[in-house]
Design a protein around this motif. Structure first.
Motif, PDB file in Angstrom:
ATOM      1  N   TYR A 419       0.655  -1.207  -0.098  1.00 47.26           N
ATOM      2  CA  TYR A 419      -0.155  -0.098   0.048  1.00 47.26           C
ATOM      3  C   TYR A 419       0.928   1.494   0.003  1.00 47.26           C
ATOM      4  O   TYR A 419       0.465   2.176  -0.599  1.00 47.26           O
ATOM      5  CB  TYR A 419      -0.911  -0.081   1.245  1.00 47.26           C
ATOM      6  CG  TYR A 419      -2.097  -0.944   0.910  1.00 47.26           C
ATOM      7  CD1 TYR A 419      -3.163  -0.520   0.145  1.00 47.26           C
ATOM      8  CD2 TYR A 419      -2.113  -2.210   1.753  1.00 47.26           C
ATOM      9  CE1 TYR A 419      -4.157  -1.530  -0.293  1.00 47.26           C
ATOM     10  CE2 TYR A 419      -3.358  -2.972   1.245  1.00 47.26           C
ATOM     11  CZ  TYR A 419      -4.131  -2.453   0.590  1.00 47.26           C
ATOM     12  OH  TYR A 419      -5.302  -3.394   0.435  1.00 47.26           O
ATOM     13  N   LEU A 420       1.985   1.299   0.682  1.00 43.43           N
ATOM     14  CA  LEU A 420       2.902   2.352   0.600  1.00 43.43           C
ATOM     15  C   LEU A 420       3.524   2.509  -0.739  1.00 43.43           C
ATOM     16  O   LEU A 420       3.789   3.716  -1.220  1.00 43.43           O
ATOM     17  CB  LEU A 420       3.979   2.126   1.655  1.00 43.43           C
ATOM     18  CG  LEU A 420       3.564   2.122   3.218  1.00 43.43           C
ATOM     19  CD1 LEU A 420       4.710   1.914   3.914  1.00 43.43           C
ATOM     20  CD2 LEU A 420       2.929   3.588   3.513  1.00 43.43           C
ATOM     21  N   ARG A 421       3.739   1.428  -1.427  1.00 38.54           N
ATOM     22  CA  ARG A 421       4.272   1.638  -2.943  1.00 38.54           C
ATOM     23  C   ARG A 421       3.221   2.242  -3.842  1.00 38.54           C
ATOM     24  O   ARG A 421       3.692   3.029  -4.569  1.00 38.54           O
ATOM     25  CB  ARG A 421       4.589  -0.096  -3.665  1.00 38.54           C
ATOM     26  CG  ARG A 421       4.701  -0.036  -4.810  1.00 38.54           C
ATOM     27  CD  ARG A 421       5.122  -1.327  -5.274  1.00 38.54           C
ATOM     28  NE  ARG A 421       4.014  -2.316  -5.387  1.00 38.54           N
ATOM     29  CZ  ARG A 421       4.110  -3.537  -5.708  1.00 38.54           C
ATOM     30  NH1 ARG A 421       5.050  -4.052  -6.230  1.00 38.54           N
ATOM     31  NH2 ARG A 421       2.901  -4.178  -5.513  1.00 38.54           N
ATOM     32  N   ILE A 422       1.877   2.010  -3.463  1.00 37.15           N
ATOM     33  CA  ILE A 422       0.916   2.823  -4.277  1.00 37.15           C
ATOM     34  C   ILE A 422       1.051   4.017  -3.927  1.00 37.15           C
ATOM     35  O   ILE A 422       0.952   5.032  -4.803  1.00 37.15           O
ATOM     36  CB  ILE A 422      -0.758   2.333  -3.964  1.00 37.15           C
ATOM     37  CG1 ILE A 422      -0.662   0.624  -4.419  1.00 37.15           C
ATOM     38  CG2 ILE A 422      -1.577   3.068  -4.381  1.00 37.15           C
ATOM     39  CD1 ILE A 422      -2.053   0.199  -4.022  1.00 37.15           C
ATOM     40  N   ILE A 423       0.967   4.643  -2.814  1.00 39.64           N
ATOM     41  CA  ILE A 423       1.361   5.869  -2.324  1.00 39.64           C
ATOM     42  C   ILE A 423       2.307   6.796  -2.863  1.00 39.64           C
ATOM     43  O   ILE A 423       2.305   7.885  -3.252  1.00 39.64           O
ATOM     44  CB  ILE A 423       1.244   5.945  -0.776  1.00 39.64           C
ATOM     45  CG1 ILE A 423      -0.191   5.261  -0.011  1.00 39.64           C
ATOM     46  CG2 ILE A 423       1.386   7.519  -0.481  1.00 39.64           C
ATOM     47  CD1 ILE A 423       0.012   5.435   1.386  1.00 39.64           C
ATOM     48  N   LYS A 424       3.562   5.783  -2.987  1.00 40.40           N
ATOM     49  CA  LYS A 424       4.647   6.283  -3.567  1.00 40.40           C
ATOM     50  C   LYS A 424       4.616   6.726  -4.958  1.00 40.40           C
ATOM     51  O   LYS A 424       4.805   7.460  -5.405  1.00 40.40           O
ATOM     52  CB  LYS A 424       6.011   5.200  -3.311  1.00 40.40           C
ATOM     53  CG  LYS A 424       7.245   5.934  -3.960  1.00 40.40           C
ATOM     54  CD  LYS A 424       7.546   4.998  -4.999  1.00 40.40           C
ATOM     55  CE  LYS A 424       9.164   5.359  -5.577  1.00 40.40           C
ATOM     56  NZ  LYS A 424       9.069   4.638  -6.872  1.00 40.40           N
ATOM     57  N   LEU A 425       4.049   5.753  -5.711  1.00 44.67           N
ATOM     58  CA  LEU A 425       3.850   6.063  -7.219  1.00 44.67           C
ATOM     59  C   LEU A 425       2.768   7.214  -7.276  1.00 44.67           C
ATOM     60  O   LEU A 425       3.127   7.978  -8.252  1.00 44.67           O
ATOM     61  CB  LEU A 425       3.010   4.628  -7.681  1.00 44.67           C
ATOM     62  CG  LEU A 425       3.932   3.288  -8.002  1.00 44.67           C
ATOM     63  CD1 LEU A 425       3.115   2.169  -8.333  1.00 44.67           C
ATOM     64  CD2 LEU A 425       4.874   3.759  -9.176  1.00 44.67           C
ATOM     65  N   MET A 426       1.765   7.371  -6.804  1.00 50.95           N
ATOM     66  CA  MET A 426       0.963   8.457  -6.983  1.00 50.95           C
ATOM     67  C   MET A 426       1.531   9.811  -6.429  1.00 50.95           C
ATOM     68  O   MET A 426       1.154  10.842  -7.445  1.00 50.95           O
ATOM     69  CB  MET A 426      -0.470   8.144  -5.861  1.00 50.95           C
ATOM     70  CG  MET A 426      -1.294   7.183  -6.311  1.00 50.95           C
ATOM     71  SD  MET A 426      -2.874   7.365  -5.438  1.00 50.95           S
ATOM     72  CE  MET A 426      -2.302   7.132  -3.811  1.00 50.95           C
ATOM     73  N   TRP A 427       2.212   9.887  -5.742  1.00 53.74           N
ATOM     74  CA  TRP A 427       3.016  11.275  -5.252  1.00 53.74           C
ATOM     75  C   TRP A 427       4.166  11.532  -5.654  1.00 53.74           C
ATOM     76  O   TRP A 427       4.635  12.704  -5.794  1.00 53.74           O
ATOM     77  CB  TRP A 427       2.961  11.202  -3.744  1.00 53.74           C
ATOM     78  CG  TRP A 427       1.366  11.389  -3.239  1.00 53.74           C
ATOM     79  CD1 TRP A 427       0.557  10.303  -2.713  1.00 53.74           C
ATOM     80  CD2 TRP A 427       0.568  12.733  -3.051  1.00 53.74           C
ATOM     81  NE1 TRP A 427      -0.783  10.799  -2.359  1.00 53.74           N
ATOM     82  CE2 TRP A 427      -0.613  12.058  -2.507  1.00 53.74           C
ATOM     83  CE3 TRP A 427       0.648  13.793  -3.486  1.00 53.74           C
ATOM     84  CZ2 TRP A 427      -1.791  13.009  -2.492  1.00 53.74           C
ATOM     85  CZ3 TRP A 427      -0.452  14.572  -3.298  1.00 53.74           C
ATOM     86  CH2 TRP A 427      -1.458  14.245  -2.929  1.00 53.74           C
TER      87      TRP A 427
END
Length: 480
Positions: A419-427
């Motif tokens: 889930y942190l990987r998703i956040i990193k990709l988005m931001w």
């Protein structure tokens, strides 16, 4: 002679959905696929009406104990029907954009809801099996709803074949239980188990748990979940991840705590083993995923492991914790899928995790909402997912299962990576192509934003009314 009118009055919510589904089927058959929008609207209204009828309805036992209307069933059905209604709303616009809109989609969800309502109110082994099969048959068709898509057809076939296997386990366990206890009713089975605990009954119980574990996609009975989640249409997966899970969890609680409360020491060991396996498979299996829906499949496996801990505790507090966890989990999942359905990239739905790169540049509000939901599902305080895990782990620790609760915490830390990987990709990552939301129905985006707002900060207020409701539901279990 039982009073048929009072029995039908107790089962008014299922009766409303069954009759309504037949009427909607006739409407669709006469008007054709042009009625898809109308049938969807009427189906949503029908499910909301059924939820109100269930919530306002009386308590009692009907059909010689086969049907139970107690606070647990009423709460479960309210969540089931409302989440099924949201799944119809999410699917309406998406089906139209992908040119597969048909009136059968909402009708199948309504019919599945009849079976899920029966599962929540099951009082014996027969009504349990009828409810499971009624909702499962509709879900098999929904998984393969996109007939021209090879992956969707594969998903439907895999779900059907493995579902038949789970039905066999369920029936074998039920036949063993009936053979030793001499009754189908959970109350009679509980009375027999109290005085005659034997290996035959325990064997039947184990097979029963295995069949039910398949329905909630708990490891090691999860083999269908990643492929079905990947191949089925996205709004159908949103349904799979919510309403059926709640129905099956309520049924597991009813079957084990209602029919085998005296054998808690035996079945809690099985549930603990399933929970631990679900932690491992869900947390580590999701690390290598590149498809968002497969990732959510492994996430659901891990989260079901957390919810099962509440039932394994065998206490009223554990049952309440399970209801709290499942309710908050359903809201997070509906929000997550709503946002995915509202996004497209180069004219196609977003499916790969990498497609979310740079979302904050094109859609900052959506990126904020998806960030909140991601943090909630991984259990970050003070988001709603944290409170669900707080209640479940607390109930497990109070029941002496603190080592399992500690293992769940470790699994949560591992699962936090994807889930942190998703956040990193988005931001932080640059977008490869422009992400568009212009074709999405406005209600889809609104549902996603509303669920994110509930995850934080509205959850702080929501807990003040959700906690008393779940407490009443758990304390009133069996008081039909």
């Amino acid at each position: 002679m039982p009073d048929l009118s009072s029995a039908l009055h107790l089962a008014a919510s299922e009766l409303t959905l069954a009759v309504g589904a037949l009427v909607l089927l006739m409407v669709g058959a006469f008007i054709g696929d042009k009625s898809a929008r109308l049938v969807s609207i009427l189906s949503v209204l029908l499910l909301i009406a059924a939820a109100v009828i269930a919530f306002m309805g009386p308590w009692g036992v009907a059909f010689n104990g086969a049907y139970v209307a107690d606070p647990l069933a009423i709460y479960g059905k309210s969540v089931i029907y409302l989440s099924a209604a949201v799944a119809i709303v999410l699917g309406d616009g998406w089906m139209k954009r992908t040119h597969i809109a048909k009136f059968e989609y909402p009708v199948l969800i309504v019919l599945a809801s009849v079976g899920m309502g029966m599962m929540a109110s099951s009082g014996d082994l027969i009504s349990m099996y009828v409810g499971i099969e009624l909702h499962s048959l509709a879900l098999y068709v929904l998984a393969a709803f996109h007939r021209d898509d090879v992956k969707a057809s594969e998903a439907g076939l895999k779900y059907f074949v493995l579902g038949a296997l789970s039905s066999g386990l369920l029936l074998y366990g039920s036949s063993l239980i009936y053979g030793f206890a001499g009754s189908m009713r959970f109350e009679d089975i509980a009375a027999f188990a109290q005085n005659n605990p034997g290996p035959g009954l325990v064997f039947g119980l184990v097979f029963l748990i295995c069949g039910l574990a398949f329905k909630v996609s708990a490891a090691p009975f999860h083999m269908w979940t990643p492929d079905v989640y990947e191949g089925a249409p996205t709004p159908v997966v949103a349904l799979f991840a919510t309403a059926p899970k709640v129905a099956a969890m309520v049924l597991i609680a009813r079957a084990l705590e209602g029919g085998f409360s005296e054998a808690h020491a035996q079945w809690s060991q099985v549930l603990v083993a399933i929970s631990l396996l679900s932690f491992v498979v869900g947390a580590f299996g999701g690390l290598a995923q590149k498809d968002i829906q497969r990732l959510l499949a492994y996430s659901s496996i891990a989260n079901i492991g957390y919810a099962l801990l509440g039932i394994a505790a065998g206490t009223s507090e554990g049952l309440q914790a399970m209801l709290m966890f499942m309710t908050l989990y359903v809201i997070d999942q509906l929000g997550f899928f709503a946002i995915l359905l509202s996004l497209s990239k180069s004219g196609r739905p977003i499916r790969r995790i990498a497609d979310l790169a740079g979302l904050k540049k094109d859609r900052p509000v959506t990126a904020v909402a998806l960030t909140i939901l991601s943090l909630s599902v991984l259990g970050m305080p003070p988001f709603s997912g944290f409170w669900g895990k707080y209640y479940v782990f607390g109930a497990a620790a109070d029941a002496g299962l603190w080592p399992v609760a500690a293992a769940g915490l470790v699994a949560s830390v591992v699962a936090a990576f994807y889930y942190l990987r998703i956040i990193k990709l988005m931001w932080f990552d640059a977008p490869l192509d422009e992400i568009a939301t212009d074709k999405a129905s406005p209600e889809t985006s609104l549902i996603g934003w509303a669920c994110a707002a509930f995850a934080f900060p509205l959850v702080i207020v929501g807990l003040t009314w959700l906690e008393p409701l779940t407490k009443v539901a758990s304390a009133g279990f069996g008081n039909g």
